[in-house]
Design a protein around this motif. Sequence first.
Motif, PDB file in Angstrom:
ATOM      1  N   ARG A  95      40.654  71.035 -28.970  1.00 13.59           N
ATOM      2  CA  ARG A  95      40.032  69.921 -28.249  1.00 13.59           C
ATOM      3  C   ARG A  95      40.820  69.646 -26.968  1.00 13.59           C
ATOM      4  O   ARG A  95      42.050  69.796 -26.926  1.00 13.59           O
ATOM      5  N   ALA A  96      40.084  69.226 -25.943  1.00 11.03           N
ATOM      6  CA  ALA A  96      40.698  68.988 -24.628  1.00 11.03           C
ATOM      7  C   ALA A  96      41.508  67.693 -24.629  1.00 11.03           C
ATOM      8  O   ALA A  96      41.213  66.749 -25.369  1.00 11.03           O
ATOM      9  N   LYS A  97      42.527  67.668 -23.785  1.00 11.90           N
ATOM     10  CA  LYS A  97      43.302  66.432 -23.586  1.00 11.90           C
ATOM     11  C   LYS A  97      43.569  66.244 -22.092  1.00 11.90           C
ATOM     12  O   LYS A  97      43.482  67.195 -21.298  1.00 11.90           O
ATOM     13  N   GLU A  98      43.911  65.007 -21.749  1.00 17.29           N
ATOM     14  CA  GLU A  98      44.150  64.635 -20.353  1.00 17.29           C
ATOM     15  C   GLU A  98      45.429  65.302 -19.836  1.00 17.29           C
ATOM     16  O   GLU A  98      46.476  65.230 -20.481  1.00 17.29           O
ATOM     17  N   ARG A  99      45.330  65.920 -18.652  1.00 17.71           N
ATOM     18  CA  ARG A  99      46.497  66.556 -18.047  1.00 17.71           C
ATOM     19  C   ARG A  99      47.487  65.530 -17.495  1.00 17.71           C
ATOM     20  O   ARG A  99      48.704  65.755 -17.496  1.00 17.71           O
ATOM     21  N   LEU A 100      46.965  64.388 -17.019  1.00 16.07           N
ATOM     22  CA  LEU A 100      47.807  63.381 -16.362  1.00 16.07           C
ATOM     23  C   LEU A 100      47.762  62.056 -17.132  1.00 16.07           C
ATOM     24  O   LEU A 100      47.250  61.048 -16.629  1.00 16.07           O
ATOM     25  N   PRO A 101      48.285  62.022 -18.364  1.00 18.82           N
ATOM     26  CA  PRO A 101      48.137  60.809 -19.191  1.00 18.82           C
ATOM     27  C   PRO A 101      48.808  59.576 -18.583  1.00 18.82           C
ATOM     28  O   PRO A 101      48.313  58.462 -18.750  1.00 18.82           O
ATOM     29  N   GLN A 102      49.910  59.786 -17.821  1.00 16.17           N
ATOM     30  CA  GLN A 102      50.598  58.627 -17.229  1.00 16.17           C
ATOM     31  C   GLN A 102      49.719  57.935 -16.197  1.00 16.17           C
ATOM     32  O   GLN A 102      49.823  56.731 -15.972  1.00 16.17           O
ATOM     33  N   LEU A 103      48.849  58.694 -15.553  1.00 16.47           N
ATOM     34  CA  LEU A 103      47.991  58.125 -14.504  1.00 16.47           C
ATOM     35  C   LEU A 103      46.606  57.766 -15.036  1.00 16.47           C
ATOM     36  O   LEU A 103      45.956  56.852 -14.519  1.00 16.47           O
ATOM     37  N   ARG A 104      46.130  58.489 -16.073  1.00 18.01           N
ATOM     38  CA  ARG A 104      44.711  58.392 -16.435  1.00 18.01           C
ATOM     39  C   ARG A 104      44.473  58.033 -17.899  1.00 18.01           C
ATOM     40  O   ARG A 104      43.326  57.906 -18.325  1.00 18.01           O
ATOM     41  N   GLY A 105      45.542  57.860 -18.684  1.00 18.79           N
ATOM     42  CA  GLY A 105      45.386  57.469 -20.079  1.00 18.79           C
ATOM     43  C   GLY A 105      44.908  58.613 -20.952  1.00 18.79           C
ATOM     44  O   GLY A 105      44.693  59.739 -20.497  1.00 18.79           O
ATOM     45  N   THR A 106      44.745  58.275 -22.254  1.00 20.55           N
ATOM     46  CA  THR A 106      44.415  59.311 -23.236  1.00 20.55           C
ATOM     47  C   THR A 106      43.176  58.930 -24.052  1.00 20.55           C
ATOM     48  O   THR A 106      42.945  59.480 -25.129  1.00 20.55           O
ATOM     49  N   ALA A 107      42.384  57.984 -23.545  1.00 24.55           N
ATOM     50  CA  ALA A 107      41.248  57.440 -24.320  1.00 24.55           C
ATOM     51  C   ALA A 107      40.255  58.511 -24.744  1.00 24.55           C
ATOM     52  O   ALA A 107      39.589  58.350 -25.767  1.00 24.55           O
TER      53      ALA A 107
END
Length: 326
Positions: A95-107
């Motif tokens: 499953r895909a995950k956010e590359r930039l969690p600090q900027l865009r979150g992980t929702a």
Amino acid sequence: PIIIAHRGASGERPEHTLASYELAIEQGADFIEPDLVLTKDGVLVARHENEISETTDVADHPEFASRKATKTIDGKAVSGWFTEDFTLAELKTLRAKERLPQLRGTAHDGQYEVPTFAEILDLLARVNTRRAHPVGVYPETKHPTYFVSIGLPHEGPLLAILDQYGYRGRAAPVFIQSFEVANLKAIRAKSNLPLIQLMDGEGGPADDAKQSYAAMTTPAGLKAVAAYADGIGPNKTMIIPRGALGTLGDPTHLVRDAHAAGLKVHPWTFRRENYFLPLDDKGGLNPAGHGDLAAEIDMYLKTGIDGLFSDNPREAVPAVQAGAKR
Ligand code: G3P
Ligand code: CA
């Protein structure tokens, strides 16, 4: 100018997922941009690089722990998990995950599969039946020379699938892009689909150690590019450099010179977070906060660009429409 949804609406959904592309289409993007790599069984899938630990949950799958490897990609040692070591069926369990969690979150982490290029073209076929102006596709071949070296070239599957879905001729709503040169020339020898030569502010194509992007932006260099491509996709700082404090400087002559060579100009990448914006357009000190992306885009529109890549069609579409009305 066209708006190319960079990795989809990747400012709001994990990049290179059908959800990211669908949101970009809803937000009015003219093109969606898949970066393409290949699986072990030769299927084109959308990932920014063949190493997938930054954008998928592969590291959380014990059944794939033994696939972790270190490889040399474009002259650099890279450690992790690689698409070419997974069949499509195996890749589909991730499953895909956010590359930039600090900027865009992980929702939205854990919700979406890695899409195949065919699934992306299916999505476009579905939405385009309802539209007067079709949304186009802007695929990038990632690490093409590396993939040739392991017996999985992009070119054949890419041209075959585009043809299968009806993308033919110069007016087709498609641009094929690459930071490398030889694969674009090889595609040009077999196809008249529109091609874009990507360029970065430093270095040169991974497939030609003697060539630099700086040399390719001279009038002579642009003339050589125009012999096989229809446009260039430069780092946006090659059009308006940033000053030492992060302010926008004076525009270069790149747009003028590229147009003189008959080339379109589609710079990358326009993003709304303060972290990425020029100093004058930041909306505060929080790097994840949103600033005035429209103001930055406006400065670029004044240079005469023919389109731009943005992670944020929500802001980029109205900014370009407002600029077109002036
Ligand atoms: O393809 C245009 C732009 O996407 C190039 O940079 O690294 O995001 O693929 P990258
Ligand atoms: Ca890209």
